[in-house]
Design a protein around this motif. Structure first.
Motif, PDB file in Angstrom:
ATOM      1  N   GLY A  81      -5.534  16.122  15.119  1.00  0.00           N
ATOM      2  CA  GLY A  81      -5.634  14.727  14.491  1.00  0.00           C
ATOM      3  C   GLY A  81      -5.538  15.090  12.859  1.00  0.00           C
ATOM      4  N   GLU A  82      -5.273  13.863  12.143  1.00  0.00           N
ATOM      5  CA  GLU A  82      -5.019  13.770  10.680  1.00  0.00           C
ATOM      6  C   GLU A  82      -5.911  14.695   9.846  1.00  0.00           C
ATOM      7  N   PRO A  83      -5.575  15.424   8.830  1.00  0.00           N
ATOM      8  CA  PRO A  83      -6.482  15.944   7.623  1.00  0.00           C
ATOM      9  C   PRO A  83      -6.890  14.756   7.075  1.00  0.00           C
ATOM     10  N   ALA A  84      -7.463  15.103   6.024  1.00  0.00           N
ATOM     11  CA  ALA A  84      -7.752  14.316   5.025  1.00  0.00           C
ATOM     12  C   ALA A  84      -6.781  13.469   4.388  1.00  0.00           C
ATOM     13  N   ASN A  85      -6.797  12.241   4.234  1.00  0.00           N
ATOM     14  CA  ASN A  85      -5.667  11.513   3.724  1.00  0.00           C
ATOM     15  C   ASN A  85      -6.139  10.091   2.964  1.00  0.00           C
ATOM     16  N   TYR A  86      -5.310   9.585   2.186  1.00  0.00           N
ATOM     17  CA  TYR A  86      -5.926   8.603   1.343  1.00  0.00           C
ATOM     18  C   TYR A  86      -4.673   7.505   1.181  1.00  0.00           C
ATOM     19  N   THR A  87      -5.244   6.385   0.811  1.00  0.00           N
ATOM     20  CA  THR A  87      -4.193   5.028   0.498  1.00  0.00           C
ATOM     21  C   THR A  87      -4.670   4.190  -0.427  1.00  0.00           C
ATOM     22  N   VAL A  88      -3.941   3.697  -1.202  1.00  0.00           N
ATOM     23  CA  VAL A  88      -4.342   2.583  -2.184  1.00  0.00           C
ATOM     24  C   VAL A  88      -3.332   1.631  -2.013  1.00  0.00           C
ATOM     25  N   ALA A  89      -4.210   0.349  -1.838  1.00  0.00           N
ATOM     26  CA  ALA A  89      -3.475  -0.966  -1.673  1.00  0.00           C
ATOM     27  C   ALA A  89      -3.582  -2.128  -2.654  1.00  0.00           C
ATOM     28  N   LEU A  90      -2.831  -2.891  -2.962  1.00  0.00           N
ATOM     29  CA  LEU A  90      -2.847  -3.825  -3.834  1.00  0.00           C
ATOM     30  C   LEU A  90      -2.829  -5.227  -2.915  1.00  0.00           C
ATOM     31  N   LYS A  91      -3.712  -6.172  -2.951  1.00  0.00           N
ATOM     32  CA  LYS A  91      -3.733  -7.248  -2.190  1.00  0.00           C
ATOM     33  C   LYS A  91      -3.817  -8.646  -2.813  1.00  0.00           C
ATOM     34  N   PHE A  92      -2.791  -9.431  -2.531  1.00  0.00           N
ATOM     35  CA  PHE A  92      -2.637 -10.940  -3.177  1.00  0.00           C
ATOM     36  C   PHE A  92      -2.944 -11.904  -2.157  1.00  0.00           C
ATOM     37  N   LYS A  93      -3.698 -12.954  -2.897  1.00  0.00           N
ATOM     38  CA  LYS A  93      -4.097 -14.120  -1.776  1.00  0.00           C
ATOM     39  C   LYS A  93      -3.766 -15.496  -2.535  1.00  0.00           C
ATOM     40  N   TYR A  94      -3.635 -16.361  -1.835  1.00  0.00           N
ATOM     41  CA  TYR A  94      -3.483 -17.862  -2.679  1.00  0.00           C
ATOM     42  C   TYR A  94      -4.173 -18.884  -1.523  1.00  0.00           C
ATOM     43  N   PHE A  96       5.276  -7.692   8.948  1.00  0.00           N
ATOM     44  CA  PHE A  96       5.008  -6.443   8.033  1.00  0.00           C
ATOM     45  C   PHE A  96       6.183  -5.524   8.165  1.00  0.00           C
ATOM     46  N   GLU A  97       5.980  -4.437   7.385  1.00  0.00           N
ATOM     47  CA  GLU A  97       6.924  -3.175   7.487  1.00  0.00           C
ATOM     48  C   GLU A  97       6.065  -2.027   7.117  1.00  0.00           C
ATOM     49  N   GLN A  98       6.463  -0.949   7.707  1.00  0.00           N
ATOM     50  CA  GLN A  98       5.777   0.208   7.448  1.00  0.00           C
ATOM     51  C   GLN A  98       6.572   1.571   7.481  1.00  0.00           C
ATOM     52  N   THR A  99       6.816   2.429   6.712  1.00  0.00           N
ATOM     53  CA  THR A  99       7.423   3.676   6.663  1.00  0.00           C
ATOM     54  C   THR A  99       6.745   4.665   6.428  1.00  0.00           C
ATOM     55  N   GLY A 100       6.935   5.992   6.687  1.00  0.00           N
ATOM     56  CA  GLY A 100       6.088   7.192   6.467  1.00  0.00           C
ATOM     57  C   GLY A 100       6.231   8.403   7.254  1.00  0.00           C
ATOM     58  N   ASP A 101       6.045   9.531   6.695  1.00  0.00           N
ATOM     59  CA  ASP A 101       5.862  10.717   7.253  1.00  0.00           C
ATOM     60  C   ASP A 101       4.595  11.168   7.854  1.00  0.00           C
ATOM     61  N   SER A 102       4.405  12.303   8.083  1.00  0.00           N
ATOM     62  CA  SER A 102       3.146  12.548   8.854  1.00  0.00           C
ATOM     63  C   SER A 102       2.730  14.061   8.389  1.00  0.00           C
ATOM     64  N   HIS A 103       1.433  14.143   8.827  1.00  0.00           N
ATOM     65  CA  HIS A 103       0.950  15.766   8.727  1.00  0.00           C
ATOM     66  C   HIS A 103       1.716  16.568   9.715  1.00  0.00           C
ATOM     67  N   SER A 121       0.850  -1.454  -0.069  1.00  0.00           N
ATOM     68  CA  SER A 121      -0.055   0.110   0.110  1.00  0.00           C
ATOM     69  C   SER A 121       0.719   1.115   0.013  1.00  0.00           C
ATOM     70  N   TYR A 122       0.306   2.384  -0.530  1.00  0.00           N
ATOM     71  CA  TYR A 122       0.963   3.647  -0.674  1.00  0.00           C
ATOM     72  C   TYR A 122      -0.240   4.763  -0.339  1.00  0.00           C
ATOM     73  N   GLY A 123       0.329   5.590   0.648  1.00  0.00           N
ATOM     74  CA  GLY A 123      -0.534   6.585   0.858  1.00  0.00           C
ATOM     75  C   GLY A 123      -0.069   7.954   1.235  1.00  0.00           C
ATOM     76  N   SER A 124      -0.848   9.003   1.833  1.00  0.00           N
ATOM     77  CA  SER A 124      -0.382  10.298   2.004  1.00  0.00           C
ATOM     78  C   SER A 124       0.731  10.225   3.028  1.00  0.00           C
ATOM     79  N   TRP A 125       1.661  11.242   2.659  1.00  0.00           N
ATOM     80  CA  TRP A 125       2.693  11.538   3.558  1.00  0.00           C
ATOM     81  C   TRP A 125       3.786  10.345   3.242  1.00  0.00           C
ATOM     82  N   ASP A 126       3.943   9.931   2.002  1.00  0.00           N
ATOM     83  CA  ASP A 126       4.753   8.957   1.461  1.00  0.00           C
ATOM     84  C   ASP A 126       4.665   7.665   2.350  1.00  0.00           C
ATOM     85  N   THR A 127       3.609   7.253   3.134  1.00  0.00           N
ATOM     86  CA  THR A 127       3.493   6.191   3.801  1.00  0.00           C
ATOM     87  C   THR A 127       3.408   4.681   3.155  1.00  0.00           C
ATOM     88  N   GLN A 128       4.299   4.015   3.238  1.00  0.00           N
ATOM     89  CA  GLN A 128       4.497   2.767   2.631  1.00  0.00           C
ATOM     90  C   GLN A 128       4.181   1.638   3.404  1.00  0.00           C
TER      91      GLN A 128
END
Length: 730
Positions: free
Chosen positions: A717-730, A225-232, A195-202
Motif C-alpha cells: 500500500g501507499e506510504p505517507a502521502n500528501y495533497t493540497v487542494a484549492l476549491k472554488f464555488k459559486y 474531471f481529469e487526473q494524472t500522476g505517478d506512484s510510489h 489539487s496537487y499531491g505526492s508523486w506529481d499527482t494533479q
C-alpha cells in the motif's frame, strides 16, 4: 493567480484545466465586484427525486434510502445494516475513487489484488452486486472489479449488508453497493477544484448545475474531471478523465423525464498483472521495498467505460408513480501484460513469466419498470412496489500471447511426469525488467451472453403505529450461453428469493428489527463428486439488531448481529486449509456483530464510525475459511470546526484491520500480515464564501503493509502521502 498556476510546471495546460481556470476566474471576479458589506446569497439545491441529496444536507448520514427494499423509507426502519459514505465525507477526506470510498466504509474490505483489479468483501463473502441508482448486473466469477470508478459523478455510496433479494436476487450474500448519481439542481451552482499531491499527482474538477429555462422546468448538470500522476511504485503511472451530463425535464406537473450520459477513461502504465511472489524457494516470506515493481514500461491496461440512461416517472392517484428506466453500459479494455509467478531463488532465478494481451468488450443493457406507492388497509396507510427488470450482458474478448526475447530469460521444466511442460523463467529477476518481446496475432477468447429477467414485489405493512412488517419476493430467471477462455458459460436456472423484515419502534429514538433474505447464483463449475455442473450457489442472511436516532435524526446508531450462509460454493485453493479439504464445493457460514455511529455529534463535530467482527467457517471441510480476509475491522472518519474559528475544519480518519494469513501447501507454511492501522488527517479553511483551501495527509505514520495476498501474491500500500487542494464555488 490563475495565470501563475497555468504557467507552473505543476499544472499542465489541458482542456479541462483551461475550463476549470475559466470557472475560477468568473467566480472570484464576481465576488470581487460585490460590496464588502453585501452578503452573498445562499446556494439552495432543490431535490427533484424522492430522496434528498447528501450534497445538500452536507451530513455524514442520510434520512431515507430505497437501496434495500426499493421502497423509499427511513434508514432507521430498514431491517438491514445500511452504511453510507456521503458527498461531504468524500470531499473532506479526498476520496476520489471507489476503492478510496469502500476502504472507508465500515465492514467492507477492499482486497487490492493488483493495481487495476480488486475484490470487495463484506462479512467474509465477495460482493458481486454493484449498482448505479439501483440498477446493475452481478460481477463475473470471483467477482473481480476491473474498473475503479471515480467518485466525482456521485452524490453518495450506500452499502446494504447481507443478501438483498428485492434489489438483486442474483449474486452473493455479502452486501450490495449502490452508487447514487448527482442530479441537476433548480438553483444555479458551480464549483471547481485544483489539487496537487505526492508523486506529481494533479487533479482538476468542474461541476455546473442549474435551470435551463426561466421557470426551472428543465434542469441540467455537467461534470468533468481529469487526473494524472505517478506512484510510489517504480514506473507505474496513470491518467484518467471523465465527463457526465444529466438533464431533467418536468413534462407536466406529474411527469418527470431524466436523461444522462457519461464516459470515463483510465490509462495505467507499467501496471501489474498478478503481483509480487511472496514466498521464496526455501519457504520463507519475502519482504520487498515498497516501491519495487518489476513490470515493464510497455505494460498497460487501458479502460473506457460509457453509460447512457433514460428515466420516466409518472405520478398518479396522488401517492403512486409508474417508473420506467433504461441503462446502456459499454466497457472496452485493451492490454499488454506480464505475469510473474513461482518461488524465487536467492539469486533472482526461478520466477516464471507469462506475457499476454487482450481486447475485452462488454455491453450491458438493463430495463426496469415498476409501480410503487401507498394504499389504505384496515384504517392504516401502507407502501408497496411491483416491478420487472430485464438485463442482458454480452462479453466478447480476444487475446494474444507474447514471448520474451531478452537474454535474461531461460527455460524451466514445470509440472510432474508425465504432465511436464516448458515455461519461460528468469535467471536474475530483481535487477531486470523485460524489454524485448514478440506478440502473436489476436485470437478469439470469450464470447458469451447472459440474460436475467426478474419480477419483484414488496409491501411494508403498518400493523400499528410502531410495528411494521416488510414482505417481498423476487423471481429471477437466469440464462447464459457461450464460452469464456475455453470454459463453457452455459446455464438456465430460475428461483424465487423471499424477503421478510420486521421493525418495532420501542421509543421515538430506538427501533428494533429482524430480517431474513436470500440470494442465488447459477454456476458453470463441475462438481467432482457427480461429474455434472454444480448446483446454483444459494445464500441466506439473518439479521437482528437495534437502530437509534438522536438529536432530531442528526445522529444515528446501529447494533446488528448477523448470520450469513452460502451453500454449494466452489472453493478457491486458498479458501480453506488444503490439507483438511475433502470437498471442492462446500458450504460456508459467517456470523458476527456490527456496531456503527454516523452523523452530527454536536454543531461542530461530524462522525462516521463502525466496528465489525465475524467468524467464517467451512462447514464441510471444517475449520476457518478465507483466512486471507480480516475478521475484525474498525473505521472512523470525523471532523471538527472550532466555535471560535468556524471557518476552520480539521479531521482524522482511521482504518484498522486484524491480521490475515494464507496457507501455502508447497512448503506447509503461512504467509502473514499482522494487524495494522492507517491514520489520515485533513484540514480546510474557508478563505471566503467562494474559496477554500484544503490539505490531506494519508498514512501519516508511514505504515508498511501488504494490500492482500488472496492468491499468494501482493504489492504494498501507499506510504505517507500528501495533497493540497484549492476549491472554488459559486
Amino acid at each position: 493567480m490563475v495565470v501563475g498556476m497555468s504557467s507552473s510546471p505543476l499544472f499542465k495546460r489541458t482542456p479541462l484545466f483551461v475550463a476549470v481556470s475559466t470557472l475560477i476566474s468568473i467566480s472570484t471576479y464576481s465576488y470581487a465586484l460585490d460590496d464588502q458589506t453585501q452578503q452573498l446569497p445562499t446556494i439552495k439545491v432543490q431535490a427533484t427525486q424522492n430522496d434528498e441529496s447528501s450534497e445538500k444536507t452536507k451530513a455524514y448520514n442520510i434520512k431515507n434510502s430505497s437501496s434495500a427494499t426499493k421502497l423509499n423509507i427511513e434508514a432507521k426502519e430498514i431491517p438491514q445494516t445500511v452504511n453510507v459514505v456521503t458527498r461531504q465525507q468524500i470531499d473532506d477526506f479526498g476520496l476520489t475513487s471507489s476503492r478510496d470510498i469502500l476502504n472507508n466504509t465500515p465492514g467492507v474490505t477492499v482486497n487490492s489484488l493488483e493495481t487495476e483489479r480488486s475484490v470487495y468483501m463484506a462479512r467474509g463473502f465477495e460482493i458481486s452486486n454493484i449498482l448505479v441508482d439501483g440498477i446493475g448486473f452481478p460481477s463475473s466469477v470471483w467477482n473481480y472489479n476491473d474498473t475503479n470508478p471515480d467518485s466525482f459523478f456521485y452524490d453518495r455510496i450506500e452499502v446494504i449488508k447481507g443478501a438483498d433479494a428485492l434489489t438483486n436476487a442474483f449474486g452473493d450474500p455479502s452486501a450490495t453497493i449502490n452508487y447514487i448519481r448527482k442530479r441537476p439542481t433548480k438553483e444555479f451552482q458551480a464549483n471547481a477544484g485544483l489539487s496537487y499531491g505526492s508523486w506529481d499527482t494533479q487533479r482538476y474538477e468542474a461541476d455546473v448545475s442549474g435551470s435551463l429555462t426561466p421557470n426551472g422546468n428543465i434542469r441540467g448538470r455537467l461534470s468533468a474531471f481529469e487526473q494524472t500522476g505517478d506512484s510510489h511504485l517504480d514506473r507505474y503511472s496513470s491518467e484518467k478523465n471523465g465527463i457526465a451530463g444529466v438533464l431533467e425535464a418536468d413534462l407536466t406537473d406529474s411527469t418527470l423525464l431524466t436523461v444522462g450520459a457519461s464516459q470515463e477513461k483510465n490509462k495505467p502504465n507499467a501496471n501489474n498483472w498478478g503481483a509480487l511472489p511472496l514466498m521464496d524457494s526455501s519457504g520463507k516470506q519475502i519482504s520487498y521495498d515498497r516501491s519495487y515493481n518489476p513490470n515493464p514500461d510497455w505494460a498497460y491496461w487501458d479502460n473506457t467505460s460509457r453509460n447512457a440512461f433514460i428515466e420516466l416517472k409518472q405520478k398518479f392517484l396522488e401517492t403512486w408513480s409508474a417508473n420506467l428506466s433504461y441503462n446502456y453500459n459499454e466497457k472496452e479494455r485493451q492490454s499488454q501484460l506480464l505475469y510473474y509467478y513461482g518461488y524465487p531463488n536467492a539469486d533472482g532465478s526461478n520466477v516464471d513469466l507469462t506475457a499476454w494481451g487482450g481486447k475485452e468488450h462488454n455491453k450491458l443493457q438493463t430495463a426496469d419498470f415498476n409501480l410503487q406507492g401507498k394504499f389504505d388497509l384496515l384504517g392504516r396507510e401502507h407502501e408497496a412496489i411491483l416491478g420487472y427488470t430485464f438485463s442482458q450482458s454480452e462479453q466478447n474478448d480476444k487475446q494474444k500471447s507474447g514471448t520474451i526475447l531478452d537474454s535474461n530469460v531461460g527455460t524451466c521444466t514445470r509440472g510432474t511426469v508425465p504432465n511436464t511442460y516448458e515455461a519461460q523463467c528468469t535467471t536474475g529477476w530483481a535487477s531486470w525488467t523485460p524489454n524485448n518481446i514478440s506478440w502473436s496475432a489476436f485470437s478469439d477468447a470469450a464470447d458469451y451472453t447472459q440474460r436475467n429477467q426478474s419480477v419483484y414485489a414488496a409491501t411494508r405493512l403498518h400493523l400499528t403505529e410502531d410495528l411494521k412488517l416488510t414482505l417481498g419476493a423476487n423471481y429471477v430467471q437466469a440464462k447464459s450461453e457461450g464460452t469464456s477462455y475455453s470454459a463453457p458459460m452455459n446455464y438456465d436456472e430460475s428461483k424465487v428469493s423471499p424477503y421478510a423484515g420486521i421493525t418495532y419502534n420501542f421509543t421515538p429514538e430506538y427501533t428494533g428489527y429482524m430480517s431474513y433474505t436470500s440470494i442465488f447464483r447459477p454456476q458453470t463449475s463441475i462438481d467432482e463428486t457427480t461429474g455434472k455442473v454444480a448446483d446454483p450457489i444459494e445464500g441466506k442472511s439473518y439479521e437482528i439488531g437495534v437502530k437509534s436516532a438522536w438529536l432530531d435524526n442528526k445522529l444515528t446508531g446501529t447494533l446488528a448481529i448477523f448470520r450469513t450462509e452460502e451453500n454449494n460454493y466452489p472453493l478457491r485453493p486458498t479458501d480453506s486449509h488444503p490439507l483438511n479439504r475433502t470437498s471442492a464445493i462446500s458450504d460456508l457460514r459467517s456470523q458476527g456483530v456490527e456496531v456503527g455511529l454516523a452523523g452530527q455529534l454536536t454543531d461542530q463535530v461530524n462522525v462516521s464510525m463502525g466496528y465489525t467482527q465475524f467468524s467464517l467457517q467451512d462447514l464441510k471441510n471444517g475449520g476457518a475459511a478465507r483466512t486471507y480476509n480480516p475478521t475484525q475491522s474498525f473505521n472512523l472518519l470525523t471532523t471538527y470546526s472550532p466555535t471560535q474559528l468556524p471557518k476552520l475544519k480539521v479531521g482524522a480518519g482511521v482504518k484498522w484491520q486484524s491480521k490475515i494469513t494464507r496457507f501455502d501447501p508447497t512448503y506447509s507454511t503461512y504467509l502473514k500480515q499482522s494487524d495494522y492501522a492507517l491514520l489520515n488527517l485533513m484540514a480546510s479553511y474557508e478563505v471566503s464564501p467562494n474559496f477554500t483551501i484544503q490539505a490531506n495527509a494519508d498514512n501519516v505514520t508511514d505504515k508498511k503493509y501488504l494490500n492482500s495476498f488472496t492468491d499468494g501474491q501482493a504489492f504494498y500500500g501507499e506510504p505517507a502521502n500528501y495533497t493540497v487542494a484549492l476549491k472554488f464555488k459559486y
